[in-house]
Design a protein around this motif. Structure first.
Motif, PDB file in Angstrom:
ATOM      1  N   GLY A  55       0.804  -1.412  -0.031  1.00 46.94           N
ATOM      2  CA  GLY A  55       0.080  -0.060  -0.015  1.00 46.94           C
ATOM      3  C   GLY A  55       0.912   1.302  -0.109  1.00 46.94           C
ATOM      4  O   GLY A  55       0.755   1.962  -0.810  1.00 46.94           O
ATOM      5  N   THR A  56       1.780   1.272   1.015  1.00 50.09           N
ATOM      6  CA  THR A  56       2.876   2.392   1.139  1.00 50.09           C
ATOM      7  C   THR A  56       3.568   2.726  -0.172  1.00 50.09           C
ATOM      8  O   THR A  56       3.632   3.572  -0.942  1.00 50.09           O
ATOM      9  CB  THR A  56       3.618   2.537   2.238  1.00 50.09           C
ATOM     10  OG1 THR A  56       2.805   2.288   3.425  1.00 50.09           O
ATOM     11  CG2 THR A  56       4.597   3.721   2.596  1.00 50.09           C
ATOM     12  N   ASN A  57       4.035   1.652  -0.758  1.00 46.90           N
ATOM     13  CA  ASN A  57       4.963   1.619  -1.947  1.00 46.90           C
ATOM     14  C   ASN A  57       4.207   1.980  -3.024  1.00 46.90           C
ATOM     15  O   ASN A  57       4.892   2.674  -3.891  1.00 46.90           O
ATOM     16  CB  ASN A  57       5.860   0.445  -2.065  1.00 46.90           C
ATOM     17  CG  ASN A  57       7.060   0.362  -0.897  1.00 46.90           C
ATOM     18  OD1 ASN A  57       7.881   0.924  -0.894  1.00 46.90           O
ATOM     19  ND2 ASN A  57       6.603  -0.342   0.243  1.00 46.90           N
ATOM     20  N   TYR A  80       1.540   3.657  -3.281  1.00 44.07           N
ATOM     21  CA  TYR A  80       1.183   5.265  -3.124  1.00 44.07           C
ATOM     22  C   TYR A  80       2.577   6.107  -3.644  1.00 44.07           C
ATOM     23  O   TYR A  80       2.477   7.137  -4.175  1.00 44.07           O
ATOM     24  CB  TYR A  80       0.933   5.413  -1.644  1.00 44.07           C
ATOM     25  CG  TYR A  80       1.018   6.750  -1.321  1.00 44.07           C
ATOM     26  CD1 TYR A  80      -0.412   7.790  -1.345  1.00 44.07           C
ATOM     27  CD2 TYR A  80       2.126   7.546  -0.731  1.00 44.07           C
ATOM     28  CE1 TYR A  80      -0.160   9.161  -1.043  1.00 44.07           C
ATOM     29  CE2 TYR A  80       2.009   8.957  -0.418  1.00 44.07           C
ATOM     30  CZ  TYR A  80       0.966   9.830  -0.577  1.00 44.07           C
ATOM     31  OH  TYR A  80       1.060  10.942  -0.356  1.00 44.07           O
ATOM     32  N   LEU A  81       3.603   5.576  -3.118  1.00 42.77           N
ATOM     33  CA  LEU A  81       5.002   6.448  -3.363  1.00 42.77           C
ATOM     34  C   LEU A  81       5.155   6.599  -4.913  1.00 42.77           C
ATOM     35  O   LEU A  81       5.688   7.258  -5.353  1.00 42.77           O
ATOM     36  CB  LEU A  81       6.191   5.880  -2.448  1.00 42.77           C
ATOM     37  CG  LEU A  81       6.227   5.997  -0.969  1.00 42.77           C
ATOM     38  CD1 LEU A  81       7.270   5.315  -0.474  1.00 42.77           C
ATOM     39  CD2 LEU A  81       6.231   7.679  -0.742  1.00 42.77           C
ATOM     40  N   ALA A  82       5.095   5.215  -5.421  1.00 44.19           N
ATOM     41  CA  ALA A  82       5.245   5.284  -6.916  1.00 44.19           C
ATOM     42  C   ALA A  82       4.289   6.067  -7.796  1.00 44.19           C
ATOM     43  O   ALA A  82       4.800   6.766  -8.637  1.00 44.19           O
ATOM     44  CB  ALA A  82       5.230   3.617  -7.363  1.00 44.19           C
ATOM     45  N   LEU A  83       3.105   6.081  -7.255  1.00 44.41           N
ATOM     46  CA  LEU A  83       2.366   7.058  -8.044  1.00 44.41           C
ATOM     47  C   LEU A  83       2.630   8.301  -7.889  1.00 44.41           C
ATOM     48  O   LEU A  83       2.403   9.199  -8.804  1.00 44.41           O
ATOM     49  CB  LEU A  83       0.906   6.448  -7.588  1.00 44.41           C
ATOM     50  CG  LEU A  83      -0.400   7.461  -8.140  1.00 44.41           C
ATOM     51  CD1 LEU A  83      -0.294   7.178  -9.902  1.00 44.41           C
ATOM     52  CD2 LEU A  83      -1.633   6.836  -7.568  1.00 44.41           C
ATOM     53  N   LEU A 139      -3.761  10.751  -1.141  1.00 45.12           N
ATOM     54  CA  LEU A 139      -3.790  10.305   0.048  1.00 45.12           C
ATOM     55  C   LEU A 139      -4.994   9.692   0.597  1.00 45.12           C
ATOM     56  O   LEU A 139      -4.890   8.717   1.339  1.00 45.12           O
ATOM     57  CB  LEU A 139      -3.155  11.632   1.049  1.00 45.12           C
ATOM     58  CG  LEU A 139      -2.548  10.931   2.321  1.00 45.12           C
ATOM     59  CD1 LEU A 139      -1.564  10.083   2.286  1.00 45.12           C
ATOM     60  CD2 LEU A 139      -2.252  12.266   3.141  1.00 45.12           C
ATOM     61  N   VAL A 140      -6.103  10.356   0.400  1.00 45.04           N
ATOM     62  CA  VAL A 140      -7.555   9.832   0.681  1.00 45.04           C
ATOM     63  C   VAL A 140      -7.769   8.290   0.144  1.00 45.04           C
ATOM     64  O   VAL A 140      -8.311   7.384   0.840  1.00 45.04           O
ATOM     65  CB  VAL A 140      -8.656  10.636   0.600  1.00 45.04           C
ATOM     66  CG1 VAL A 140      -9.883  10.166   0.816  1.00 45.04           C
ATOM     67  CG2 VAL A 140      -8.420  12.071   1.553  1.00 45.04           C
ATOM     68  N   ASP A 196      -4.329   0.751   2.702  1.00 47.97           N
ATOM     69  CA  ASP A 196      -3.419   0.105   3.612  1.00 47.97           C
ATOM     70  C   ASP A 196      -2.046   0.898   3.832  1.00 47.97           C
ATOM     71  O   ASP A 196      -1.074   0.482   3.922  1.00 47.97           O
ATOM     72  CB  ASP A 196      -2.847  -1.068   2.731  1.00 47.97           C
ATOM     73  CG  ASP A 196      -3.920  -1.988   2.554  1.00 47.97           C
ATOM     74  OD1 ASP A 196      -4.954  -2.166   3.527  1.00 47.97           O
ATOM     75  OD2 ASP A 196      -3.958  -2.771   1.609  1.00 47.97           O
ATOM     76  N   LEU A 197      -2.281   2.162   4.331  1.00 42.51           N
ATOM     77  CA  LEU A 197      -1.191   3.089   4.789  1.00 42.51           C
ATOM     78  C   LEU A 197      -1.070   3.167   6.074  1.00 42.51           C
ATOM     79  O   LEU A 197      -2.305   3.111   6.964  1.00 42.51           O
ATOM     80  CB  LEU A 197      -1.516   4.550   4.100  1.00 42.51           C
ATOM     81  CG  LEU A 197      -1.582   4.679   2.867  1.00 42.51           C
ATOM     82  CD1 LEU A 197      -1.458   6.267   2.473  1.00 42.51           C
ATOM     83  CD2 LEU A 197      -0.395   4.091   2.004  1.00 42.51           C
TER      84      LEU A 197
END
Length: 337
Positions: free
Chosen positions: A109-111, A113-116, A155-156, A160-161
């Motif tokens: 989830g976090t990764n 998000y970061l990639a996008l 962010l919303v 899974d952040l």
């Protein structure tokens, strides 16, 4: 500027929780990969080499301190958020790395998000802040709002952040907007002063071969200026490429000027180096090292610095590519030199 962009993307460390093991399992498959090794870079000089099979698959373990890392194939890279206990899987196409990268497993989830976020921030132009700050105020304000709205929605919508990560990202997004707004006026003023087509600051300096040479005396030619010093190692490293480019464009409508900002006490060293390295072009000596008028007028704070001026004495590029950069030849070709 480019470094500032990455500060917006890589800001926080996720909170820890109890994990079944004290290492990260990183695996995946990258198609069209031309190398057999991936490199993971982290803080405190952490480096881990991961071998890649011929089919592009890889798997390895990393014992690390939770935080952010860069994964590189030598050409492209992405940022990873890792902590011990993760079993993270990556899939990507090396030919379109940023567009294709997808994560699965623990920490996906976090990764994802970061990639996008990295991909979209580049699309917004935040990897080239000079162009961003060159916008007129109304366009700049609209773009900042668009980015702020997008980041909030990203962010919303993310899944899974970790709650701490989410809070830190909200703070990072707010700080980015503050940074952009607080720096706009100064950066816009500076950049527009040295924008394409603006009159270039002039010089009239001592020539190694005798007398003085001014920018005015070179009117009618493009002028590629190398601001350097004998004590500057990166400057010295550019000399072989500069000589190569000079030879390539010998007889063309361009003058190559090297402007030394050595101290007056080092003038003999400057002369000796010109002879020793058989430097070509027009070799000039600044009248007052860092306080030389041309240096101050161009707001030069680091060297080597390369500047390209057109035959009318106007700026083509106030921070031109170095001789070792293939973009320089592309720039010259675009000007039909």
């Amino acid at each position: 500027m480019r470094k500032l962009f990455y500060l917006f993307v890589v800001l926080s460390i996720v909170s820890c929780k109890k994990t079944p093991h004290d290492y990260v399992t990183l695996s995946g498959e990258i198609t069209n990969l031309k190398v057999d090794t991936l490199t993971v870079y982290g803080n405190n000089r952490y480096i881990k080499k991961i071998l890649v099979k011929k089919d592009g698959s890889f798997s390895d373990t990393l014992k690390i301190e939770a935080g952010f890392f860069a994964l590189s194939d030598g050409k492209s890279q992405t940022f990873l958020n890792l902590k011990n206990g993760y079993e993270l899987e990556l899939k990507a196409d090396a030919d379109k790395f940023e567009e294709s990268i997808v994560f699965e497993g623990d920490g996906a989830g976090t990764n994802n998000y970061l990639a996008l976020k990295i991909k979209t921030q580049k699309q917004f132009g935040l990897d080239n802040l000079e162009a961003f700050f060159l916008m007129e105020k109304s366009a700049f304000d609209a773009k900042v709002k668009e980015i702020d709205d997008f980041n909030a929605k990203l962010l919303v919508d993310a899944k899974d952040l970790d709650s701490t990560f989410t809070a830190n990202e909200k703070t990072a997004n707010e700080r980015m907007v503050v940074f952009l707004n607080e720096n706009y006026e100064a950066q816009h003023s500076k950049l527009t002063k040295f924008a394409l087509g603006q009159p270039a600051p002039t010089f009239d300096l001592e020539n190694f071969k005798g007398g003085k040479t001014s920018l005015k005396s070179l009117a009618g030619k493009y002028v590629y200026i190398d601001v350097w010093a004998t004590w500057c190692a990166p400057c010295i490293q550019q000399i072989p490429d500069l000589k190569r480019v000079e030879d390539q464009y010998k007889g063309k409508n361009i003058a190559f000027v090297s402007l030394s900002i050595d101290k007056l006490a080092e003038k003999t060293k400057w002369r000796d180096m010109i002879k020793e390295k058989q430097l070509g072009g027009i070799q000039l000596f600044g009248e007052s090292d860092w306080n030389s008028k041309f240096v101050k007028d161009f707001d030069i704070t680091g060297i080597p610095r390369f500047i390209l001026i057109d035959p009318q004495g106007n700026i083509v590029d106030a921070d031109a590519p170095r001789p070792s950069d293939p973009r320089l030849i592309a720039l010259f070709d675009s000007l039909k030199l």
